[in-house]
Design a protein around this motif. Structure first.
Motif, PDB file in Angstrom:
ATOM      1  N   ASN A 126      30.321  35.285  35.927  1.00 58.19           N
ATOM      2  CA  ASN A 126      31.793  34.752  35.487  1.00 58.19           C
ATOM      3  C   ASN A 126      32.669  36.014  34.838  1.00 58.19           C
ATOM      4  O   ASN A 126      33.861  36.039  35.401  1.00 58.19           O
ATOM      5  CB  ASN A 126      31.729  33.557  34.528  1.00 58.19           C
TER       6      ASN A 126
ATOM      7  N   LYS B   7      33.415  38.617  37.799  1.00 56.76           N
ATOM      8  CA  LYS B   7      34.521  38.264  38.925  1.00 56.76           C
ATOM      9  C   LYS B   7      35.849  38.229  38.244  1.00 56.76           C
ATOM     10  O   LYS B   7      36.678  38.147  38.937  1.00 56.76           O
ATOM     11  CB  LYS B   7      33.868  36.877  39.365  1.00 56.76           C
ATOM     12  N   ASN B   8      35.821  37.742  36.974  1.00 60.36           N
ATOM     13  CA  ASN B   8      37.154  37.484  36.509  1.00 60.36           C
ATOM     14  C   ASN B   8      37.850  38.316  35.585  1.00 60.36           C
ATOM     15  O   ASN B   8      39.070  38.139  35.232  1.00 60.36           O
ATOM     16  CB  ASN B   8      37.115  35.874  35.551  1.00 60.36           C
TER      17      ASN B   8
ATOM     18  N   LYS C 221      38.623  44.924  35.027  1.00 62.83           N
ATOM     19  CA  LYS C 221      37.366  45.471  35.549  1.00 62.83           C
ATOM     20  C   LYS C 221      36.486  46.156  34.229  1.00 62.83           C
ATOM     21  O   LYS C 221      36.017  47.288  34.767  1.00 62.83           O
ATOM     22  CB  LYS C 221      37.649  46.176  36.850  1.00 62.83           C
TER      23      LYS C 221
END
Lengths: 133, 497
Positions: free
Chosen positions: A118, A121-122, A126
């Motif tokens: 999670n 990806k979120n 980055k």
């Protein structure tokens, strides 16, 4: 004290009794959190419940039995310089692996991580990445 | 309250090094401990700030004239493959934060171009224009850095937006919103705003913040140039339009960001000094997180008006745990508290060191609110629906099959006596009855998790549901849940342009 690891066994080396056998022999507790079986390999994510010395001993045994072992603390990378501490990952984390420090900076503890991805990806900037597999 | 000092007095004290500055966090403690009167006597300036996603942001850039000249205005401008606005003069453009790269899509957008500019990276320019007598070339391309530009001026139509809703998701699937990913079944709560250290909470009536107020903008100096878009001060939702010199900004306070499956936006750290001219201003700066109310809405409903889940305060949100029903749900804000605190401390330092002086606004910010929904006529589900073919759960399948042939339809809405939806029966369900030996509608109908459309729902929303859940039709219901009609894909294809 616990250490989370990813263990990769080539399918031909692996039998279902392999891990329990190693646990019995070493006397170290190993909790399996997730197992993924593919035609070529078996990927086990688990937690070694032991101090650093015993955990390393356990990893050595796994390696001797043909496994590739990766510590979660080494395959998940958090870059505090990139992080802006927006906190998006904190509420998306299903465990207590991501929390706020007193100064509102974000703290990662990969020995609580379940590799749900999670955060990876979120993250808007980055700051956290997965280097495994 | 009579003023006890003026902005000129404060600037004199900054010059002489005697100025007393408190960050918004410190001021709250001082006001709570000593009261507004004494706090006003002791503190000259309070620094407030935020570090949040500023979606309505961007920068004007001027490239200087090429030789031979090109007329980009009216043509096309791409910066690292991100389209920039080309409706200005021949070598001016505006790059907006949310514009996505034509190549990298969500991974890179206008916000990242702005961050790369500020950090001194080289940016690729491609521009196409129409050839004219004085601008003979049609296209131009190459690399430039911020130093090569004549002007790089950030202008953000909406900054310091005071209050956003908090969001959660009651549905059984994760959804991606501008507040980030919302996990299913009230899995998390997401919100914006730095809460009680945010500038407009400390000066809600715009006593000191006005047109011309000098601010800290992304590491450089900026100015308030007016009220921002969606400015709604009466509902404690004020916003400001600001500008600043991009060339003086620092990457630490300006970061391009991607919200997963949603879009790009720009994190901007910005601070506003509030001169403590009297005790009313000091009292306003004493506002605390538990004084600020926030509503949590269910964002799985894609219409503008969303169901209210809970009324809460920033204090509860900031604690990281929100109680919804009988559950404790993790909450996190997309506004960085850590960086906001760094901004207010940095601004405090700048004022104390004599690097930042306060300005007197040339005009006040309007207290008029302008916040209406978009006035466009849209097609509603009830406009395109067809008459429902209904049956009841106790009907025999034989009768329904006859009806099916008669009405030439394979989609039935199963209703009770009050016309409430009980289930859906399709020709596929009837086919199943051959194997399961069902004789009544209720034996084979689908009755769990029935998706419906509200009658005033935009057809785009119905269409999304049909696609998302792979449905043949959607019963359209009124406010009481009674069936009015059915929306089917074929209706939409015919009737929606």
């Amino acid at each position: 004290m616990s250490k989370r690891v990813l263990v990769f066994f080539p399918s031909k080396e692996y039998t279902e009794s392999l891990v329990p056998e190693i646990v019995l022999k070493s006397g170290t507790i190993f909790n399996t959190i997730k197992t993924e079986v593919t035609p070529t390999q078996v990927k086990i994510m688990g937690e070694i419940k032991a101090n650093e010395e015993k955990a390393q001993e356990f990893i050595r045994i796994l390696k001797r039995r043909g496994a590739v072992v990766k510590e979660l603390g080494l395959i998940m990378r958090f870059d505090p310089d990139k992080c802006v501490a927006c906190g998006m990952c904190v509420s998306l984390c299903p465990t207590d692996a991501i929390t706020f420090n007193k100064d509102f900076s974000v703290r990662y503890d990969f020995d609580e991580c379940v590799l749900c991805m999670n955060c990876v990806k979120n993250c808007p900037v980055k700051a956290v990445s997965y280097l495994g597999d | 309250m009579p003023d006890i000092r003026s902005i000129d007095d404060i600037n004199k004290r900054i010059r002489s090094g005697e100025v007393v500055v408190a960050t918004a966090l410190e001021m709250k403690e001082i006001v709570a401990e000593k009261g507004a009167e004494r706090a006003a006597k002791e503190v000259d300036v309070v620094t407030t700030g935020t570090f949040g996603m500023t979606t309505s942001s961007g920068a004007f850039l001027n490239f200087g004239h090429s030789d031979p000249q090109i007329k980009m205005g009216g043509g096309e401008v791409l910066l690292n493959d991100v389209p920039a606005y080309a409706g200005l003069s021949s070598v001016d453009t505006y790059i907006g934060a949310t514009q996505l790269s034509k190549v990298h899509k969500l991974e890179y957008g206008g916000a990242h171009v702005i961050e790369d500019l500020v950090s001194g990276k080289s940016i690729n320019l491609k521009a196409y224009g129409s050839a004219t007598q004085c601008h003979p070339i049609k296209e131009i391309g190459g690399e430039f850095t911020i130093g090569d530009l004549n002007q790089a001026i950030m202008v953000n139509p909406r900054s310091f937006y005071q209050r956003y809703n908090a969001a959660t998701n009651s549905s059984d699937a994760p959804i991606c919103t501008y507040l980030g990913t919302l996990l299913p079944n009230f899995g998390n709560v997401s919100y914006f705003s730095a809460g009680s250290i945010s500038p407009l909470y400390n000066d809600p009536t715009f006593e000191t913040i006005g047109i011309g107020t000098r601010i800290f903008l992304a590491g450089g100096i900026g100015y308030v140039i007016g009220e921002g878009t969606l400015h709604n001060p009466k509902a404690m939702c004020g916003s400001l339009m600001v500008k600043g010199d991009l060339k003086k900004m620092k990457q630490r306070y300006l970061r391009g960001a991607t919200i997963a499956n949603y879009g790009t936006t720009l994190f901007i750290g910005a601070g506003v000094p509030i001169p403590v001219l009297n005790s009313t201003i000091a009292k306003n700066c004493g506002v605390r997180d538990d004084d600020i109310k926030v509503n949590i809405y269910d964002y799985h409903i894609p219409t503008r008006v969303k169901p209210l889940v809970k009324k809460t305060t920033y204090k509860e949100l900031r604690s990281g745990k929100v109680v919804i029903g009988d559950r404790t749900v993790k909450a996190s804000g997309l506004s960085s508290m850590k960086m906001a605190v760094e901004v207010i401390e940095k601004l405090k330092g700048m004022i104390e060191e004599g690097e930042f002086f306060l300005t007197k606004p040339v005009e006040r910010i309007t207290m008029e609110s302008m916040m209406r929904p978009m006035k466009l006529v849209y097609v509603k589900a009830s406009d395109v629906m067809s008459a429902p073919v209904t049956c009841s759960a106790d009907d025999s399948l034989k009768d329904v099959e006859r009806l099916m042939l008669e009405k030439k339809t394979g989609y039935f809405v199963v209703i009770d006596k009050q016309r409430h939806v009980q289930g859906v029966l399709t020709s596929w369900d009837i086919a199943k009855s051959i194997v399961t030996n069902g004789t009544k509608v209720k034996d084979v109908m689908t009755s769990q998790n029935i998706k419906t459309s509200r009658k005033d729902e935009p057809v785009e929303v119905s269409m999304r549901k049909l696609e998302q859940y792979r449905l043949r039709g959607l019963p359209v219901v009124d406010d009481e849940g009674k069936v009015l009609g059915v929306v089917r894909m074929q209706d939409l294809k015919h009737k929606v342009k």
